[in-house]
Design an enzyme around this catalytic site. Sequence first.
Site, short mmCIF file in Angstrom:
data_model
loop_
_atom_site.label_atom_id
_atom_site.label_comp_id
_atom_site.label_asym_id
_atom_site.label_seq_id
_atom_site.Cartn_x
_atom_site.Cartn_y
_atom_site.Cartn_z
N LYS A 89 0.82 -1.22 0.00
CA LYS A 89 0.00 0.00 0.00
C LYS A 89 0.85 1.27 0.00
CE LYS A 89 -1.34 -0.90 4.63
NZ LYS A 89 -0.89 -0.42 5.89
N THR A 90 1.95 1.23 0.70
CA THR A 90 2.81 2.41 0.67
C THR A 90 3.39 2.60 -0.73
OG1 THR A 90 3.32 2.01 2.99
CG2 THR A 90 4.74 3.52 1.81
N ASP A 106 -1.77 7.96 4.09
CA ASP A 106 -1.39 6.58 4.38
C ASP A 106 -1.94 6.21 5.75
OD1 ASP A 106 -0.28 4.14 4.04
OD2 ASP A 106 1.81 4.77 4.26
N GLU A 107 -2.08 4.94 6.03
CA GLU A 107 -2.57 4.46 7.32
C GLU A 107 -3.86 5.18 7.71
OE1 GLU A 107 -1.09 1.95 8.43
OE2 GLU A 107 1.08 2.08 8.15
N GLN A 143 -5.97 -3.28 10.62
CA GLN A 143 -4.77 -2.81 11.29
C GLN A 143 -5.01 -1.54 12.10
OE1 GLN A 143 -0.93 -3.13 9.22
NE2 GLN A 143 -2.06 -3.89 7.47
N ARG A 179 3.94 -8.73 10.24
CA ARG A 179 5.22 -8.06 9.99
C ARG A 179 6.25 -9.07 9.50
NH1 ARG A 179 3.38 -4.04 8.69
NH2 ARG A 179 1.49 -5.24 8.91
#
Length: 790
Positions: free
Chosen positions: A75-76, A284-285, A315, A672
């Site tokens: 996504k980043t 983002d996020e 998340q 992660r």
Amino acid sequence: MGILGRVEAAEHAEHSDHEWGAVEGDDGREDAGAPILAGASATERLLGDLNPPQRAAVEHADGPLLVLAGAGSGKTRVLTHRIAYLVATGRAAPGEILAITFTNKAATEMRERVEDLTGAVSRLMWVMTFHSACARILRAEAERLAYSRSFTIYDEPDSLRMVKRCMAELELDPKRFPPRAIRAQISGAKNRLENPEELLRVAGGGPESDPGIDAVDSLMSAPEGGQTPFERSVAGVFELYEKRMHDANAMDFDDLLVRTVNLLELFEDVRERYQRSFGHVLVDEYQDTNRVQYRLLQLLSGAHRQLFVVGDDSQSIYGFRSAEIRNILDFEQDFPDTQLVKLEQNYRSTGTILDAANAVISNNRGQIEKSLWTDAGRGDPVMLAELDDEHEEARYVAGEVERLVEAGTSRSEIAVFYRTNAQSRVLEDTLVRFDVPYQVIGGTKFYERAEIKDAIAYLGLLSNPNDPVSFTRVVNSPRRGVGKTTQGRLLSHANTTGSSPLDVLMSSDQVPGLAAAARKAVARFAETMGRLRGRAAQAGPVAALLEAVLTETGYLEALEAERTIEAEGRVENLQELVGVAVEFDANREVEGASEITPLDEFLQQLALFTAQDSLSDSEEMVTLMTLHNAKGLEYEAVLMIGCEEGVFPHSRSVEEGNLEEERRLCYVGLTRAKRNLYLTSARRRRLFGASGRNVRSRFVGEIPSELVDQHVSRQSATGWTLGGRQQPAAPTRPEPQPALALSIGDDVVHGTFGEGVVTGSEPGVVMVRFAGDGTERSLMADYAPLRKKS
DNA sequence: TCAGTGACGTTTTTT
DNA sequence: ACGTCACTGA
């Protein structure tokens, strides 16, 4: 659709050769690269390595876009490519882009990657955190809100101090109402965009309460309604706090956002100016945005609605900071023409790890439907280890880290996650003993050390003389005979005359009631501060100013006079801070006529510095951090420790019914890991001295047993079986060999290090000095490939 | 004014 | 178990 807005945006987009305002419909993509040759090839380059949904997101034509991206789905990367795409196709000049990242570090990386992709200089781009962006806007517009540009940013401890001051002023008993709780309430209210009065209104009049009692209650406290004394206190402190913060020309973290929202709501011209200058807003996020941040996004993208947000509801882990998943669930309602893109292919983890994570998160209700998949292989099983206590757990971690390293994994690709910062301590001790290099992210930070805070407070006071917290911190440090009484007199005189604490200090002969000795001490200090203030006004290098502060105030001298190890460490820390300043001075772009003085900018950078920013990825160190800090990162091998009920999920979360957020946190941790995943738990754990029995976290049980491989420490094996659980299949793990009977002086041979001699032993650990390189190492008696030389 | 002592509460997570 | 904070006596 916001045609007007877009036309207007196009008018002000000086660098744009395109008339994007005129393009209608979804089919903008065909025109996208065509007119610019260089742009076309650059566009091809940056679209080439994307999968279809990623590409759809990056090439999105117009209007709001919500990218729902699973863990590890790039996504980043999509965000980065989107920015590059906007620049390369000429749809936006770099200066028209505002991209919000979660940390400064992520921002820096994103800028660099955009530069790589486009070859464009990214200095003009606003790629930064919410807080940095707001701080910059506020610096430029401070006067509109009756703030001065040199406002001070309070960190959490300082904000708490201010709350305590206010409580003292209101004569509220800190025992009855813990300042921390009040501060938390205030912070929560701000993040929900509530002011003190609203807080009372919301808190009051619970409909479920008995009407009889309500009536009595409303008689007792007619003006406020039916709140508890605590709620009334919160509202009272909140109100005074706001006033005192403004008097101090100071903002807490929440203020940075709230004041920016205020600014944009109150002043149409300012709002329009920023809406024009940021033609594209990317976030983002997004799942971790709260009410204020959402409002801010609405205000900034109001006219053009070029809002591009990327997030994963699974998340969302910042509910305690008032993040609202609602922001993601309702996005499509709030922006009806939103397009939705889902990224469901995971590129990070093995199938086993992904299945484990999916299995855990599926126990939550109300997640947005996503099915993450990968075409990577199955990989190794998830390793579960149940150890006797936290020390054995730490030794297990150290042992496994050594094993991974010997098997070729770089230490910088190994991370240990825990729920609370306190858990790092035992682990650190053990890693030191095992000679495992490590770095800890977060926890007690460099910038929270007393000497660093003192030094920063000096600088802060020079920049903002109104700040009473910095003043109090600094005025008698080092000891210079200005005690509490004198401080009280100075501050109350400042209060009555309305002048700043520092100005009162400068003209202390006006202050009544000072004893002769105090008067003299104050005058002496005033003289040095006067000198330093003159220096600060010259806007020279920050490092030189800092050094002047440290010497002329006698701070360094006092430390050196202590002649202790700790004082030496403090001096070193201060030298490090000077180093930071030197670096700041060197990196500072020499842009004339900036709105911000170097000093203010330096202080702002320090205030908004985050734990992750100090993360070093180049060195050969294992990384230790909380699960919250792990967001957005990835490692070959991840070890999650303390997987026990009460620890993780934390008992407090269970009490408060935040179990689903804990589970999302677990999901973040699990995802992660790229290749190896370990979950450890301890049967006994010492907390506040008392040692408690712990059972394994329910999250561990949610992982299907065919994905895991169990290791149960010998001491606990029986008890565990009696607990009624299924005994695990025979572990393929290297079984702990029965500990060798070793005593000091025995000659041994180690699989890797060769011959050595036993120099000491502790339960489970044996110390060996090796002949090969002369080093002494602590080895785990149960695991080390040791045999006795006969 | 300050150094030393004892009580306490702290541990959820962070910009 | 540790650090902070308030209190006390010099």
